[in-house]
Design a protein around this motif. Structure first.
Motif, PDB file in Angstrom:
ATOM      1  N   ASP A 137     -76.491  -7.692  19.645  1.00  0.00           N
ATOM      2  CA  ASP A 137     -75.929  -6.438  19.148  1.00  0.00           C
ATOM      3  C   ASP A 137     -76.167  -6.326  17.643  1.00  0.00           C
ATOM      4  O   ASP A 137     -76.432  -7.324  16.965  1.00  0.00           O
ATOM      5  N   ILE A 138     -76.089  -5.106  17.148  1.00  0.00           N
ATOM      6  CA  ILE A 138     -76.199  -4.808  15.722  1.00  0.00           C
ATOM      7  C   ILE A 138     -75.039  -3.889  15.363  1.00  0.00           C
ATOM      8  O   ILE A 138     -74.773  -2.911  16.065  1.00  0.00           O
ATOM      9  N   LYS A 139     -74.345  -4.225  14.281  1.00  0.00           N
ATOM     10  CA  LYS A 139     -73.220  -3.409  13.836  1.00  0.00           C
ATOM     11  C   LYS A 139     -73.328  -3.183  12.335  1.00  0.00           C
ATOM     12  O   LYS A 139     -73.824  -4.043  11.597  1.00  0.00           O
ATOM     13  N   PRO A 140     -72.850  -2.046  11.845  1.00  0.00           N
ATOM     14  CA  PRO A 140     -72.877  -1.812  10.397  1.00  0.00           C
ATOM     15  C   PRO A 140     -71.871  -2.701   9.680  1.00  0.00           C
ATOM     16  O   PRO A 140     -70.782  -2.970  10.193  1.00  0.00           O
ATOM     17  N   TYR A 141     -72.244  -3.157   8.502  1.00  0.00           N
ATOM     18  CA  TYR A 141     -71.334  -3.898   7.630  1.00  0.00           C
ATOM     19  C   TYR A 141     -70.513  -2.886   6.847  1.00  0.00           C
ATOM     20  O   TYR A 141     -71.069  -2.001   6.192  1.00  0.00           O
ATOM     21  N   LEU A 142     -69.183  -3.005   6.902  1.00  0.00           N
ATOM     22  CA  LEU A 142     -68.292  -2.072   6.222  1.00  0.00           C
ATOM     23  C   LEU A 142     -67.624  -2.780   5.042  1.00  0.00           C
ATOM     24  O   LEU A 142     -66.713  -3.590   5.232  1.00  0.00           O
ATOM     25  N   PRO A 143     -68.051  -2.510   3.820  1.00  0.00           N
ATOM     26  CA  PRO A 143     -67.541  -3.236   2.660  1.00  0.00           C
ATOM     27  C   PRO A 143     -66.025  -3.142   2.494  1.00  0.00           C
ATOM     28  O   PRO A 143     -65.381  -4.100   2.077  1.00  0.00           O
ATOM     29  N   TYR A 144     -65.438  -1.989   2.841  1.00  0.00           N
ATOM     30  CA  TYR A 144     -64.009  -1.823   2.575  1.00  0.00           C
ATOM     31  C   TYR A 144     -63.132  -2.666   3.493  1.00  0.00           C
ATOM     32  O   TYR A 144     -61.961  -2.920   3.188  1.00  0.00           O
ATOM     33  N   THR A 145     -63.688  -3.136   4.605  1.00  0.00           N
ATOM     34  CA  THR A 145     -62.882  -3.960   5.502  1.00  0.00           C
ATOM     35  C   THR A 145     -63.504  -5.325   5.776  1.00  0.00           C
ATOM     36  O   THR A 145     -62.796  -6.298   6.020  1.00  0.00           O
ATOM     37  N   ASP A 146     -64.836  -5.432   5.728  1.00  0.00           N
ATOM     38  CA  ASP A 146     -65.493  -6.707   6.032  1.00  0.00           C
ATOM     39  C   ASP A 146     -65.464  -7.669   4.847  1.00  0.00           C
ATOM     40  O   ASP A 146     -65.586  -8.884   5.030  1.00  0.00           O
ATOM     41  N   ILE A 148     -63.282  -9.379   2.178  1.00  0.00           N
ATOM     42  CA  ILE A 148     -61.869  -9.653   1.888  1.00  0.00           C
ATOM     43  C   ILE A 148     -61.796 -10.542   0.650  1.00  0.00           C
ATOM     44  O   ILE A 148     -62.080 -11.747   0.702  1.00  0.00           O
ATOM     45  N   SER A 149     -61.423  -9.965  -0.479  1.00  0.00           N
ATOM     46  CA  SER A 149     -61.456 -10.701  -1.748  1.00  0.00           C
ATOM     47  C   SER A 149     -60.464 -11.855  -1.786  1.00  0.00           C
ATOM     48  O   SER A 149     -60.669 -12.835  -2.511  1.00  0.00           O
ATOM     49  N   SER A 150     -59.395 -11.777  -0.998  1.00  0.00           N
ATOM     50  CA  SER A 150     -58.370 -12.832  -1.023  1.00  0.00           C
ATOM     51  C   SER A 150     -58.619 -13.923   0.021  1.00  0.00           C
ATOM     52  O   SER A 150     -57.828 -14.858   0.145  1.00  0.00           O
ATOM     53  N   ALA A 151     -59.705 -13.813   0.754  1.00  0.00           N
ATOM     54  CA  ALA A 151     -59.983 -14.789   1.815  1.00  0.00           C
ATOM     55  C   ALA A 151     -60.293 -16.159   1.229  1.00  0.00           C
ATOM     56  O   ALA A 151     -60.809 -16.281   0.112  1.00  0.00           O
TER      57      ALA A 151
END
Length: 244
Positions: A137-146, A148-151
């Motif tokens: 499968d191929i999915k778009p990368y979504l910067p606003y949710t994918d 996570i700066s606190s990860a």
């Protein structure tokens, strides 16, 4: 409510990659930006509709099968290379390819989408997949949710590439020059990025052993020491197979 336990999944395409064998592939995506790969969609999925608006994404997720490990089973605990191959952790705490379902996922930069001979070709940058890997499968990368700066991950908080200077033998330099003239790509840069990821197995990271990796149709011999990295030779492995 009945739960579905068994699924049937078909591949949508196949990866065309410089990495012809498992050894030498960076353990994570994004570490070798000089290397480009392509997803070749199968004919039934090579339609303009299926990739409509995909180019709106700068990066995509690739979901794939660890095909080299498909029939080799799995264990609940594994020894990750980043931990030196000595410490066992749960398979779900790792990115080991030996999993109950051998699925992998990589975030890569989307370079271009083209159509050649009725097949859609999706060119990507810095993928960590072997040539011939089935794509699910191929999915778009979504910067606003994918993103996570606190990860955090206490087991693999960061990556530090090897810093030793890299030296190419005269033969290796000549091979790189010939490759640049023919393909308009810097082979030396690609080799350097791969070797700085230290492909050596964690349990046998010898400073005297000579190793080899296959990149494109090339057999590259190299050695990593405490204070330097040496590219010993670059040979055309395809020519060697054809004349053997």
């Amino acid at each position: 409510m009945d739960q579905i336990e068994n699924f049937s999944i078909q591949s949508i395409g196949v990866m065309q990659s410089p990495f012809k064998q498992k050894f030498g592939i960076p353990r994570q995506p994004g570490l070798t930006p000089a290397l480009k790969s392509s997803i070749i969609l199968h004919a039934k999925f090579s339609t303009d509709e299926i990739i409509d608006s995909l180019q709106a994404s700068s990066h995509i997720w690739i979901i794939f099968i660890f095909s080299e490990c498909y029939d080799r089973g799995w264990k609940p605990k594994v020894r990750p290379p980043r931990l030196g191959g000595n410490k066992k952790i749960g398979v779900f705490a790792s990115r080991s390819p030996f999993r109950p379902n051998p699925l992998g996922m990589s975030a890569v930069k989307l370079l271009s989408i083209n159509k050649r001979q009725e097949r859609i070709i999706i060119d990507v940058q810095s993928a960590d997949l072997m040539d011939g890997t089935p794509i699910i499968d191929i999915k778009p990368y979504l910067p606003y949710t994918d993103s996570i700066s606190s990860a955090s991950n206490d087991l693999a908080e960061s990556f530090s590439p090897l810093q030793q200077p890299i030296f190419f033998s005269i033969q290796a330099q000549q091979a790189c020059e010939q490759y640049l003239l023919k393909h308009r790509q810097s082979l030396s840069t690609m080799i350097e990025q791969v070797l700085r990821c230290d492909p050596r197995p964690a349990y046998q990271a010898s400073t005297s052993r000579e190793y080899g990796i296959s990149l494109f149709d090339l057999n590259i011999r190299w050695q990593i020491a405490a204070h330097r990295i040496d590219v010993i030779s670059i040979d055309n492995s395809k020519t060697e197979r054809d004349t053997a």
